[in-house]
Write an enzyme that holds these catalytic residues in place. Structure first.
Site, PDB file in Angstrom:
ATOM      1  N   GLN A   1      -3.868   9.520   1.790  1.00 20.72           N
ATOM      2  CA  GLN A   1      -3.345   8.732   2.846  1.00 20.72           C
ATOM      3  C   GLN A   1      -2.704   7.653   2.179  1.00 20.72           C
ATOM      4  O   GLN A   1      -3.182   6.666   1.943  1.00 20.72           O
ATOM      5  CB  GLN A   1      -4.656   8.470   3.779  1.00 20.72           C
ATOM      6  CG  GLN A   1      -3.896   7.571   4.837  1.00 20.72           C
ATOM      7  CD  GLN A   1      -4.817   7.570   5.987  1.00 20.72           C
ATOM      8  OE1 GLN A   1      -5.954   8.074   6.111  1.00 20.72           O
ATOM      9  NE2 GLN A   1      -4.533   6.713   6.909  1.00 20.72           N
ATOM     10  N   PHE A   2      -1.196   7.560   2.036  1.00 24.39           N
ATOM     11  CA  PHE A   2      -0.764   6.738   1.327  1.00 24.39           C
ATOM     12  C   PHE A   2      -0.539   5.459   2.133  1.00 24.39           C
ATOM     13  O   PHE A   2      -0.525   4.255   1.688  1.00 24.39           O
ATOM     14  CB  PHE A   2       0.851   7.052   0.890  1.00 24.39           C
ATOM     15  CG  PHE A   2       1.662   7.256   2.188  1.00 24.39           C
ATOM     16  CD1 PHE A   2       2.694   6.045   2.412  1.00 24.39           C
ATOM     17  CD2 PHE A   2       1.739   8.251   3.008  1.00 24.39           C
ATOM     18  CE1 PHE A   2       3.352   6.135   3.843  1.00 24.39           C
ATOM     19  CE2 PHE A   2       2.528   8.257   3.916  1.00 24.39           C
ATOM     20  CZ  PHE A   2       3.531   7.440   4.633  1.00 24.39           C
ATOM     21  N   THR A   3      -0.806   5.586   3.459  1.00 25.93           N
ATOM     22  CA  THR A   3      -0.891   4.163   4.310  1.00 25.93           C
ATOM     23  C   THR A   3      -1.853   3.263   4.140  1.00 25.93           C
ATOM     24  O   THR A   3      -1.985   2.203   4.356  1.00 25.93           O
ATOM     25  CB  THR A   3      -0.786   4.656   5.805  1.00 25.93           C
ATOM     26  OG1 THR A   3      -2.081   5.135   5.989  1.00 25.93           O
ATOM     27  CG2 THR A   3       0.419   5.610   6.294  1.00 25.93           C
TER      28      THR A   3
END
Length: 150
Positions: free
Chosen positions: A78-80
């Site tokens: 999850q890059f966020t």
């Protein structure tokens, strides 16, 4: 490297209407990488995840780790997690690793966490549009940043 760890009764990740990873009692781990993350970060966070004493013992005290309760782990990229909301209302993801590097980091991290757990883990699909379902137990949710080791 940042992770969100959630103690769950069950969790799953679905891509294109197909379940790609599913666990019962255990930990859902959301993981995001930045370019500077390295093997030391992977080792430190994997060890923390596996050894966190956030499961109840026989006296209903959080005193057991995931191994002690025969729990499972589901890891989802999850890059966020590296969103910066300092300016304006649109998050910036400038600190997040570029996809090619992040995929390699994710693969490496998965092998480190499996080695620390001594068991296979479940995963999402890197870069896919994933639907994550979970039943948070407690709720217990822990945030860890390898650059801020508190």
């Amino acid at each position: 490297m940042r992770v969100i760890i959630q103690r769950v009764k069950h969790a799953s990740v679905t891509v294109d209407d197909k379940i790609t990873g599913s666990i019962n009692h255990g930990l859902l781990v959301l993981v995001g990488f930045e370019a500077e993350d390295n093997q030391e970060d992977f080792e430190w966070i994997a060890k923390k995840i596996v050894q966190l004493r956030i499961f109840n013992d026989e006296n209903n005290v959080m005193n057991c780790d995931v191994k002690q309760v025969n729990g499972e782990i589901l890891v989802v990229s999850q890059f966020t997690l590296h969103a910066s909301t300092k300016k304006g209302n649109r998050p910036s993801y400038i600190k997040a690793s570029k996809p090619d590097l992040a995929n390699l980091q994710y693969i490496n991290f998965l092998s480190v966490i499996e080695r620390n757990l001594d068991s296979k883990i479940e995963t999402g699909i890197f870069g896919a549009d994933m639907k994550v379902e979970l039943l948070n137990d407690g709720p217990v949710t822990i945030f860890i940043d390898s650059k801020n080791r508190e």
